[in-house]
Design a protein around this motif. Structure first.
Motif, PDB file in Angstrom:
ATOM      1  N   ALA A  32       0.843  -1.193   0.000  1.00  0.00           N
ATOM      2  CA  ALA A  32       0.000   0.000   0.000  1.00  0.00           C
ATOM      3  C   ALA A  32       0.880   1.245   0.000  1.00  0.00           C
ATOM      4  CB  ALA A  32      -0.919  -0.005   1.211  1.00  0.00           C
ATOM      5  N   THR A  33       0.367   2.326  -0.544  1.00  0.00           N
ATOM      6  CA  THR A  33       1.052   3.611  -0.483  1.00  0.00           C
ATOM      7  C   THR A  33       0.285   4.511   0.471  1.00  0.00           C
ATOM      8  OG1 THR A  33       1.904   3.422  -2.746  1.00  0.00           O
ATOM      9  CG2 THR A  33       1.813   5.624  -1.780  1.00  0.00           C
ATOM     10  N   ARG A  34       0.936   4.927   1.539  1.00  0.00           N
ATOM     11  CA  ARG A  34       0.316   5.798   2.553  1.00  0.00           C
ATOM     12  C   ARG A  34       0.808   7.223   2.308  1.00  0.00           C
ATOM     13  NH1 ARG A  34      -3.282   1.983   4.599  1.00  0.00           N
ATOM     14  NH2 ARG A  34      -2.148   0.012   4.858  1.00  0.00           N
ATOM     15  N   ARG A  35      -0.118   8.145   2.182  1.00  0.00           N
ATOM     16  CA  ARG A  35       0.236   9.529   1.877  1.00  0.00           C
ATOM     17  C   ARG A  35      -0.156  10.444   3.034  1.00  0.00           C
ATOM     18  NH1 ARG A  35      -1.472   7.271  -3.046  1.00  0.00           N
ATOM     19  NH2 ARG A  35       0.147   7.396  -4.679  1.00  0.00           N
ATOM     20  N   PHE A  36       0.732  11.385   3.319  1.00  0.00           N
ATOM     21  CA  PHE A  36       0.501  12.336   4.408  1.00  0.00           C
ATOM     22  C   PHE A  36       0.878  13.739   3.930  1.00  0.00           C
ATOM     23  CE2 PHE A  36       1.583   8.209   6.114  1.00  0.00           C
ATOM     24  CZ  PHE A  36       0.651   8.001   7.118  1.00  0.00           C
ATOM     25  N   GLN A  37       0.262  14.719   4.536  1.00  0.00           N
ATOM     26  CA  GLN A  37       0.577  16.122   4.251  1.00  0.00           C
ATOM     27  C   GLN A  37       1.075  16.787   5.525  1.00  0.00           C
ATOM     28  OE1 GLN A  37       0.379  18.140   1.290  1.00  0.00           O
ATOM     29  NE2 GLN A  37       1.491  19.547   2.654  1.00  0.00           N
ATOM     30  N   PHE A  38       2.283  17.326   5.477  1.00  0.00           N
ATOM     31  CA  PHE A  38       2.862  18.066   6.595  1.00  0.00           C
ATOM     32  C   PHE A  38       2.981  19.541   6.197  1.00  0.00           C
ATOM     33  CE2 PHE A  38       5.499  15.035   9.493  1.00  0.00           C
ATOM     34  CZ  PHE A  38       4.397  14.220   9.647  1.00  0.00           C
ATOM     35  N   ASN A  39       2.311  20.412   6.924  1.00  0.00           N
ATOM     36  CA  ASN A  39       2.458  21.846   6.740  1.00  0.00           C
ATOM     37  C   ASN A  39       3.255  22.402   7.911  1.00  0.00           C
ATOM     38  OD1 ASN A  39       0.875  21.950   4.347  1.00  0.00           O
ATOM     39  ND2 ASN A  39      -0.994  21.952   5.571  1.00  0.00           N
ATOM     40  N   VAL A  40       4.453  22.895   7.639  1.00  0.00           N
ATOM     41  CA  VAL A  40       5.294  23.474   8.682  1.00  0.00           C
ATOM     42  C   VAL A  40       4.886  24.929   8.853  1.00  0.00           C
ATOM     43  CG1 VAL A  40       7.658  23.996   9.382  1.00  0.00           C
ATOM     44  CG2 VAL A  40       7.168  21.892   8.110  1.00  0.00           C
ATOM     45  N   ARG A  41       4.357  25.265  10.018  1.00  0.00           N
ATOM     46  CA  ARG A  41       3.847  26.622  10.232  1.00  0.00           C
ATOM     47  C   ARG A  41       3.928  27.004  11.703  1.00  0.00           C
ATOM     48  NH1 ARG A  41      -1.505  26.807  12.125  1.00  0.00           N
ATOM     49  NH2 ARG A  41      -2.691  24.847  12.058  1.00  0.00           N
ATOM     50  N   TRP A  42       3.800  28.291  11.949  1.00  0.00           N
ATOM     51  CA  TRP A  42       3.805  28.813  13.307  1.00  0.00           C
ATOM     52  C   TRP A  42       2.412  28.696  13.930  1.00  0.00           C
ATOM     53  CZ3 TRP A  42       8.476  29.654  15.146  1.00  0.00           C
ATOM     54  CH2 TRP A  42       9.498  30.049  14.285  1.00  0.00           C
ATOM     55  N   LYS A  43       2.410  28.497  15.245  1.00  0.00           N
ATOM     56  CA  LYS A  43       1.150  28.503  15.992  1.00  0.00           C
ATOM     57  C   LYS A  43       1.415  29.092  17.374  1.00  0.00           C
ATOM     58  CE  LYS A  43      -2.654  25.705  17.747  1.00  0.00           C
ATOM     59  NZ  LYS A  43      -3.216  24.339  17.953  1.00  0.00           N
ATOM     60  N   LYS A  44       0.492  29.906  17.847  1.00  0.00           N
ATOM     61  CA  LYS A  44       0.635  30.509  19.166  1.00  0.00           C
ATOM     62  C   LYS A  44       0.324  29.454  20.235  1.00  0.00           C
ATOM     63  CE  LYS A  44      -0.527  34.756  19.551  1.00  0.00           C
ATOM     64  NZ  LYS A  44      -1.307  36.028  19.662  1.00  0.00           N
ATOM     65  N   VAL A  45       1.281  29.220  21.121  1.00  0.00           N
ATOM     66  CA  VAL A  45       1.157  28.183  22.157  1.00  0.00           C
ATOM     67  C   VAL A  45       1.569  28.780  23.491  1.00  0.00           C
ATOM     68  CG1 VAL A  45       2.031  25.950  22.964  1.00  0.00           C
ATOM     69  CG2 VAL A  45       1.557  26.304  20.519  1.00  0.00           C
ATOM     70  N   THR A  46       0.872  28.390  24.546  1.00  0.00           N
ATOM     71  CA  THR A  46       1.176  28.879  25.896  1.00  0.00           C
ATOM     72  C   THR A  46       1.593  27.723  26.792  1.00  0.00           C
ATOM     73  OG1 THR A  46      -0.411  30.694  25.691  1.00  0.00           O
ATOM     74  CG2 THR A  46       0.275  30.091  27.910  1.00  0.00           C
ATOM     75  N   ARG A  47       2.737  27.873  27.431  1.00  0.00           N
ATOM     76  CA  ARG A  47       3.216  26.958  28.464  1.00  0.00           C
ATOM     77  C   ARG A  47       3.946  27.793  29.520  1.00  0.00           C
ATOM     78  NH1 ARG A  47       0.545  24.140  25.647  1.00  0.00           N
ATOM     79  NH2 ARG A  47       0.989  22.056  24.810  1.00  0.00           N
ATOM     80  N   LEU A  48       3.869  27.377  30.778  1.00  0.00           N
ATOM     81  CA  LEU A  48       4.609  28.017  31.874  1.00  0.00           C
ATOM     82  C   LEU A  48       4.302  29.520  31.963  1.00  0.00           C
ATOM     83  CD1 LEU A  48       8.159  26.442  31.315  1.00  0.00           C
ATOM     84  CD2 LEU A  48       6.202  25.452  32.518  1.00  0.00           C
ATOM     85  N   CYS A  49       3.052  29.895  31.781  1.00  0.00           N
ATOM     86  CA  CYS A  49       2.614  31.300  31.825  1.00  0.00           C
ATOM     87  C   CYS A  49       3.185  32.116  30.675  1.00  0.00           C
ATOM     88  CB  CYS A  49       3.007  31.981  33.140  1.00  0.00           C
ATOM     89  SG  CYS A  49       2.776  31.029  34.639  1.00  0.00           S
ATOM     90  N   HIS A  50       3.744  31.491  29.672  1.00  0.00           N
ATOM     91  CA  HIS A  50       4.439  32.199  28.589  1.00  0.00           C
ATOM     92  C   HIS A  50       3.829  31.798  27.253  1.00  0.00           C
ATOM     93  CE1 HIS A  50       7.905  34.194  26.665  1.00  0.00           C
ATOM     94  NE2 HIS A  50       7.845  33.203  25.781  1.00  0.00           N
ATOM     95  N   THR A  51       3.437  32.788  26.469  1.00  0.00           N
ATOM     96  CA  THR A  51       2.863  32.549  25.152  1.00  0.00           C
ATOM     97  C   THR A  51       3.871  32.955  24.076  1.00  0.00           C
ATOM     98  OG1 THR A  51       0.620  32.957  25.973  1.00  0.00           O
ATOM     99  CG2 THR A  51       0.960  33.084  23.587  1.00  0.00           C
ATOM    100  N   LYS A  52       4.045  32.093  23.102  1.00  0.00           N
ATOM    101  CA  LYS A  52       4.975  32.410  22.013  1.00  0.00           C
ATOM    102  C   LYS A  52       4.507  31.736  20.733  1.00  0.00           C
ATOM    103  CE  LYS A  52       8.259  28.549  22.389  1.00  0.00           C
ATOM    104  NZ  LYS A  52       9.699  28.181  22.466  1.00  0.00           N
TER     105      LYS A  52
END
Length: 583
Positions: A32-52
């Motif tokens: 079988a041929t398994r196909r995937f799409q990866f989009n490398v992009r920025w996303k706003k994420v918050t951890r340790l009271c810090h958003t970046k």
């Protein structure tokens, strides 16, 4: 040799066409041929009271799990939606004859530029188990990573049957952008800023500020068994992992079956995977949960993140734990089987228990004899500070690292493409030293008074196709003894021996395990010691070999192995794909 391979491709294609027309296969027998799409992009994420803004694949942290079956053909289109270059490496996939899909920037490909795409195409024939994928450009793999699971054709060779399989991805979090951490380190010559947290499936857990809600919880059914696929994606830390009151049965490492054994904890280096069976056989308290935790394993004197990430195993459906429950459970005493951060005895004992399954169905094909032995010194270095610069490393110098006193410099062109096209260049050469440039007491030298300047360049180790190789990785005491996880692209290998002190070619090979040594793609060279590995160089191409502690790779602790084409078309590197990025 490369030209000869090309001339034979037309004949090979004709044979393949004739066979295809002559044989009628049911469609179900074709891979079988398994196909995937990866989009490398920025996303706003918050951890340790810090958003970046966090670099992600498809907006997920950790990234999406790739799940395929043994023998599948895999196609993953990676589209770069950021301004910075990127590449993706499929860690543990050997890429037989498809080195163009391996991923390390400037080794097997030019990076994918912003706004461009590249489709990685490869087969997972003769692969199974738990692997990983991650970015292989700068320090992007801090957040660009995920599990790569290959389900086997045949039933698992271990019992009992399990209820479910669960990826447990261990990682690190910096409040700064990862590339900024690397830039500051390389600009000042100092070590990197410590991470602010360790993570389990992207969650720091309740021992960190503002992280009660960022706690991973895995629900289980009492009495059932689960397959935990533990992956260390951390950039700078080897880690201990344990679950309170539970034992783990190790059944696989780096996607390769092992002789099962039970343990109260594991030690796992960056780039390694360890698959374990966990049975929910304990009697929970009123909270119905048990803590699971990971903390660093320390072998050097350099500063480190001395913290612990915690998650929970829930014996009944648990969505959110109340604050008072978290406060009561969130202490290191709740995971008493988690080793101390400097417990080298546990780490050594754990590594010593790892053995290949070596069954009739899964034989251990370790080379009993070798055609070539290479001894390479794995070392940290202290370079004199250039004139008119301020360096913040030890004694006002700069930190670097090397293999046989060669600090690897990546060229701004693809080594594999140059090799394939027979392009000669002054940028790299084929004279990597096959033994130390000088003999001395490698692990007994004074850590700070010796001359530790290194040489810089891109020297390649070139070997003919099909030879059986042994590489001895010898640690040193320069600056500090350290445990170096060395990852090989393109090949698995067998760890036939390891020891503390200096490798003795007259004595140590007599003590090798040539019956059931563990097979891996990433080996931990013991702090103040050595490890010997054996493999057959049967994969033509250019393959990166490097320390998986990211700062050490940035400092130059790496080399490249060139395996030449064999005599037959099936032993030759395939032609490059049409969409291969250009530099």
């Amino acid at each position: 040799m490369m030209e000869g391979c090309r001339h034979q491709y037309s004949r090979l294609l004709m044979v393949v066409l004739i066979l295809f027309l002559a044989l009628v296969f049911p469609s179900s027998s074709l891979p079988a041929t398994r196909r995937f799409q990866f989009n490398v992009r920025w996303k706003k994420v918050t951890r340790l009271c810090h958003t970046k803004q966090l670099l992600t694949v498809n907006g997920k942290y950790p990234g999406p799990t790739i799940a395929v079956h043994e023998g599948d053909n895999v196609e993953i289109k990676v589209t770069n939606l950021i301004a910075t270059n990127t590449t993706i490496h499929w860690h543990g996939i050997r890429q037989m004859r498809t080195g163009w899909a391996d991923g390390p920037a400037y080794i097997t490909q030019c990076p994918i530029r912003g706004g461009q795409s590249y489709t990685y195409k490869f087969s997972v024939e003769d692969h199974r188990g738990t692997l990983l994928w991650h970015a292989h450009y700068s320090w992007q793999r801090m957040s660009v990573h995920g599990a790569f699971i290959i389900y086997p054709r045949l039933p698992y060779p271990f019992k009992p049957p399990f209820q479910d399989d669960v990826p447990i991805i261990l990682g690190e979090w910096w409040n700064k952008d990862a590339d900024e951490v690397e830039r500051e380190m390389m600009m000042t010559g100092d070590g990197p800023e410590n991470s602010q947290a360790y993570t389990i499936n992207g969650m720091p857990g309740p021992l960190y500020p503002c992280s009660d809600k960022d706690t991973f919880i895995q629900n289980v059914v009492p009495g059932k068994t689960y397959l935990l696929r533990i992956i260390n994606t951390a950039l700078t830390a080897e880690l201990f992992f344990a679950i309170a009151n539970h034992t783990l049965t190790v059944v696989e490492i780096d996607g390769l079956y092992t002789k099962p054994f039970t343990t109260t904890a594991i030690m796992i280096a960056p780039g390694q995977t360890t698959t374990v069976l966990l049975t929910a056989d304990q009697v929970p308290g009123s909270s119905a949960v048990f803590a699971m935790a990971a903390t660093t394993y320390v072998t050097s004197i350099f500063p480190f993140d001395n913290s612990t990430t915690m998650a929970f195993l829930g014996y009944k459906p648990v969505q959110n734990l109340k604050l008072e429950t978290l406060n009561r459970l969130s202490s290191l005493s709740s995971v008493q089987n988690l080793p101390h951060i400097r417990d080298s005895a546990f780490a050594t004992e754990f590594s010593g228990k790892l053995r290949s399954l070596a069954s009739a169905q899964y034989p251990c094909n370790v080379p009993k004899t070798i055609d070539k032995r290479v001894v390479t010194i794995v070392s940290l270095n202290l370079q004199d500070c250039p004139a008119n610069q301020i360096c913040k490393g030890y004694h006002g110098k700069r930190f670097f690292a090397s293999m046989n006193n060669q600090s690897f410099t990546r060229p701004l062109q693809s080594i594999l493409e140059s090799h394939y096209k027979n392009i000669t260049t002054r940028v790299f050469s084929s004279d990597f030293p096959e033994k130390p440039t000088a003999s001395f007491d490698f692990t007994g030298v004074d850590p700070v008074t010796s001359n530790m300047n290194t040489q810089f360049g891109t020297k390649l180790l070139v070997v003919p196709y099909g030879i059986s190789m042994e590489i001895v990785l010898q640690g040193t005491s320069f600056l500090s003894v350290d445990n170096h996880p060395i990852h090989f692209h393109g090949h698995n290998f067998f760890i036939v021996g390891r020891g503390i002190g200096n490798f003795d070619v007259n004595k140590d090979p007599k003590k090798y395990n040539l019956v059931d040594p563990p097979e891996r793609n990433t080996v931990g060279v013991p702090a103040g010691g050595w490890a010997a590995i054996r493999f057959k160089a049967d994969n033509p191409g250019v393959w990166f070999i490097h320390c998986h502690l990211e700062e050490h790779t940035s400092w130059g602790l790496a080399m490249a192995l060139v395996v030449q084409n064999g005599a037959n078309p099936s032993q030759c590197l395939l032609p490059p794909p049409a969409d291969l990025p250009s530099c």
